[in-house]
Design a protein around this motif. Structure first.
Motif, PDB file in Angstrom:
ATOM      1  N   ARG A 179      -4.113 -12.338   2.817  1.00  0.00           N
ATOM      2  CA  ARG A 179      -5.105 -12.159   1.757  1.00  0.00           C
ATOM      3  C   ARG A 179      -6.483 -11.861   2.353  1.00  0.00           C
ATOM      4  O   ARG A 179      -7.215 -10.992   1.871  1.00  0.00           O
ATOM      5  CB  ARG A 179      -5.172 -13.401   0.873  1.00  0.00           C
ATOM      6  CG  ARG A 179      -6.107 -13.230  -0.332  1.00  0.00           C
ATOM      7  CD  ARG A 179      -6.289 -14.561  -1.049  1.00  0.00           C
ATOM      8  NE  ARG A 179      -5.058 -15.069  -1.612  1.00  0.00           N
ATOM      9  CZ  ARG A 179      -4.609 -14.728  -2.811  1.00  0.00           C
ATOM     10  NH1 ARG A 179      -5.268 -13.866  -3.555  1.00  0.00           N
ATOM     11  NH2 ARG A 179      -3.482 -15.255  -3.263  1.00  0.00           N
TER      12      ARG A 179
ATOM     13  N   TYR B 180       0.826  -1.211   0.000  1.00  0.00           N
ATOM     14  CA  TYR B 180       0.000   0.000   0.000  1.00  0.00           C
ATOM     15  C   TYR B 180       0.860   1.260   0.000  1.00  0.00           C
ATOM     16  O   TYR B 180       0.453   2.304  -0.529  1.00  0.00           O
ATOM     17  CB  TYR B 180      -0.956   0.000   1.192  1.00  0.00           C
ATOM     18  CG  TYR B 180      -2.055  -1.023   1.067  1.00  0.00           C
ATOM     19  CD1 TYR B 180      -2.976  -0.963   0.023  1.00  0.00           C
ATOM     20  CD2 TYR B 180      -2.173  -2.067   1.981  1.00  0.00           C
ATOM     21  CE1 TYR B 180      -3.969  -1.915  -0.102  1.00  0.00           C
ATOM     22  CE2 TYR B 180      -3.177  -3.032   1.859  1.00  0.00           C
ATOM     23  CZ  TYR B 180      -4.072  -2.946   0.815  1.00  0.00           C
ATOM     24  OH  TYR B 180      -5.065  -3.895   0.683  1.00  0.00           O
TER      25      TYR B 180
ATOM     26  N   ARG C 242      -7.182 -10.706   5.445  1.00  0.00           N
ATOM     27  CA  ARG C 242      -7.241  -9.532   6.322  1.00  0.00           C
ATOM     28  C   ARG C 242      -6.867  -8.227   5.618  1.00  0.00           C
ATOM     29  O   ARG C 242      -7.418  -7.164   5.923  1.00  0.00           O
ATOM     30  CB  ARG C 242      -6.311  -9.736   7.527  1.00  0.00           C
ATOM     31  CG  ARG C 242      -6.657 -10.936   8.367  1.00  0.00           C
ATOM     32  CD  ARG C 242      -5.694 -11.071   9.548  1.00  0.00           C
ATOM     33  NE  ARG C 242      -5.953 -10.054  10.559  1.00  0.00           N
ATOM     34  CZ  ARG C 242      -5.195  -9.881  11.640  1.00  0.00           C
ATOM     35  NH1 ARG C 242      -4.112 -10.626  11.813  1.00  0.00           N
ATOM     36  NH2 ARG C 242      -5.490  -8.957  12.527  1.00  0.00           N
ATOM     37  N   GLU C 243      -5.899  -8.282   4.677  1.00  0.00           N
ATOM     38  CA  GLU C 243      -5.345  -7.064   4.089  1.00  0.00           C
ATOM     39  C   GLU C 243      -5.458  -6.982   2.571  1.00  0.00           C
ATOM     40  O   GLU C 243      -5.047  -5.994   1.964  1.00  0.00           O
ATOM     41  CB  GLU C 243      -3.867  -6.918   4.494  1.00  0.00           C
ATOM     42  CG  GLU C 243      -3.663  -6.588   5.957  1.00  0.00           C
ATOM     43  CD  GLU C 243      -4.059  -5.154   6.289  1.00  0.00           C
ATOM     44  OE1 GLU C 243      -3.264  -4.225   6.065  1.00  0.00           O
ATOM     45  OE2 GLU C 243      -5.195  -4.980   6.770  1.00  0.00           O
ATOM     46  N   ARG C 244      -5.968  -8.049   1.938  1.00  0.00           N
ATOM     47  CA  ARG C 244      -6.204  -8.066   0.485  1.00  0.00           C
ATOM     48  C   ARG C 244      -4.924  -8.043  -0.351  1.00  0.00           C
ATOM     49  O   ARG C 244      -4.883  -7.480  -1.434  1.00  0.00           O
ATOM     50  CB  ARG C 244      -7.133  -6.910   0.080  1.00  0.00           C
ATOM     51  CG  ARG C 244      -8.476  -6.905   0.772  1.00  0.00           C
ATOM     52  CD  ARG C 244      -9.295  -8.142   0.393  1.00  0.00           C
ATOM     53  NE  ARG C 244     -10.637  -8.079   0.960  1.00  0.00           N
ATOM     54  CZ  ARG C 244     -11.021  -8.660   2.098  1.00  0.00           C
ATOM     55  NH1 ARG C 244     -10.119  -9.349   2.800  1.00  0.00           N
ATOM     56  NH2 ARG C 244     -12.252  -8.569   2.530  1.00  0.00           N
ATOM     57  N   TYR C 245      -3.855  -8.616   0.175  1.00  0.00           N
ATOM     58  CA  TYR C 245      -2.649  -8.839  -0.615  1.00  0.00           C
ATOM     59  C   TYR C 245      -1.942 -10.064  -0.066  1.00  0.00           C
ATOM     60  O   TYR C 245      -2.300 -10.572   1.007  1.00  0.00           O
ATOM     61  CB  TYR C 245      -1.727  -7.620  -0.613  1.00  0.00           C
ATOM     62  CG  TYR C 245      -1.053  -7.318   0.714  1.00  0.00           C
ATOM     63  CD1 TYR C 245       0.144  -7.933   1.073  1.00  0.00           C
ATOM     64  CD2 TYR C 245      -1.608  -6.416   1.620  1.00  0.00           C
ATOM     65  CE1 TYR C 245       0.763  -7.668   2.288  1.00  0.00           C
ATOM     66  CE2 TYR C 245      -0.997  -6.143   2.835  1.00  0.00           C
ATOM     67  CZ  TYR C 245       0.186  -6.766   3.157  1.00  0.00           C
ATOM     68  OH  TYR C 245       0.795  -6.502   4.361  1.00  0.00           O
ATOM     69  N   THR C 246      -0.949 -10.564  -0.804  1.00  0.00           N
ATOM     70  CA  THR C 246      -0.159 -11.694  -0.326  1.00  0.00           C
ATOM     71  C   THR C 246       1.320 -11.332  -0.362  1.00  0.00           C
ATOM     72  O   THR C 246       1.716 -10.309  -0.922  1.00  0.00           O
ATOM     73  CB  THR C 246      -0.384 -12.953  -1.194  1.00  0.00           C
ATOM     74  OG1 THR C 246       0.233 -12.751  -2.469  1.00  0.00           O
ATOM     75  CG2 THR C 246      -1.867 -13.245  -1.373  1.00  0.00           C
TER      76      THR C 246
END
Length: 308
Positions: free
Chosen positions: A220, A135, A222-226
């Protein structure tokens, strides 16, 4: 029936354990313990990098830039020069913009005006979690656009990043927009998953093959990325503008081989400086003259010649 009930209980217990462990791991990442602001201030003052009286008398403005994610980023714009040359300094994880002042001074001495800022969840900026560049790269884009809108389209812009700040910068330039004219990457990791694997084996003695897939799953959710999404080496080849890669040969936190791999993968104009001394993020502190010489050679070859 009893065997079935035991199996269900075992699976429920296992699921509960994995869920708790996944939350624990991702909490450690998302809410990494930051250095105290006072400790950073004391360190930079005692090392001679920050002189409060000198900083107080610099012509500067404290401003906020809105992040695309709904919080404000705290920026200090220092402008002692009548010039279109500007630098943005991107600090490392657990630090704040005070850590960027030593680099700010370096570029002020070379005729640049400088913007230093706090990453999300650091210093005086908003944001709830740290994402190691995922981010943060979009926040950096917001800073770049803010500065360009404020100072005009003829801006000559460079970005200097340290550690996570360097990884953020490379992710920005390689996957968001190549929006600066040059970049200086100091001790970046090449791939966050590889970096975590190294630290897990070195410091915590946990098996990465078990821990990292669980971390990926929970990140993925909780934060929408890996972890795969935080990989400067997968995008560095897309950066067309010049990059100076810097690392200390004695860094055992982020290994210098990561910067060497980034340098090899980068296409087009680039330089590499491996400092002889210093632990992680100490290349400038322990090799000041050589560090400045490397930057001067890079600027002369790739920046100042083209600016004339």
């Amino acid at each position: 029936m009893k065997k079935f009930i035991k199996m269900v209980r075992f699976l429920c217990s296992l699921l509960l354990f994995l869920s708790s462990f996944g939350i624990l791991i991702t909490n450690r990442l998302m809410y990494i313990k930051k250095k105290e602001d006072e400790a950073i201030l004391h360190r930079e003052k005692s090392s001679g990098h920050f002189h409060p009286d000198d900083f107080l008398h610099l012509p500067k403005k404290e401003m906020t830039v809105p992040s695309p994610f709904g919080y404000d980023l705290k920026v200090i714009l220092v402008e002692p020069h009548q010039t279109n040359r500007y630098m943005i300094i991107s600090h490392g994880v657990t630090e704040n913009k005070v850590n960027s002042i030593k680099y700010m001074k370096l570029f002020l001495e070379r005729g640049f005006n400088v913007a230093i800022y706090d990453h999300r969840r650091h210093g005086e900026s908003g944001g709830k979690t740290t994402s190691y560049g995922y981010y943060e790269k979009f926040d950096l884009k917001a800073i770049v656009h803010w500065l360009k809108n404020k100072k005009g389209s003829d801006l000559l812009l460079g970005i200097h990043g340290e550690s996570m700040g360097a990884a953020t910068m490379l992710l920005y330039a390689g996957s968001v927009e190549d929006g600066a004219h040059f970049y200086i990457s100091d001790c970046a990791f090449s791939d966050f998953k590889e970096q975590l694997s190294y630290l897990l084996k070195k410091n915590i003695k946990l098996p990465p093959k078990l821990v990292l897939p669980l971390a990926d799953t929970f990140l993925r959710a909780r934060e929408r990325y890996t972890l795969h999404d935080i990989s400067p080496i997968s995008v560095v080849h897309r950066i067309k503008h010049p990059v100076l890669f810097i690392h200390s040969k004695k860094d055992d936190y982020i290994l210098p081989s990561m910067t060497e791999a980034l340098y090899q993968k980068k296409k087009g104009p680039k330089k590499l400086f491996l400092a002889e001394n210093g632990a992680h993020a100490k290349s400038f502190h322990e090799n000041k003259e050589a560090y400045e010489a490397a930057i001067d050679a890079f600027l002369q070859e790739f920046v100042f010649q083209r600016d004339r």
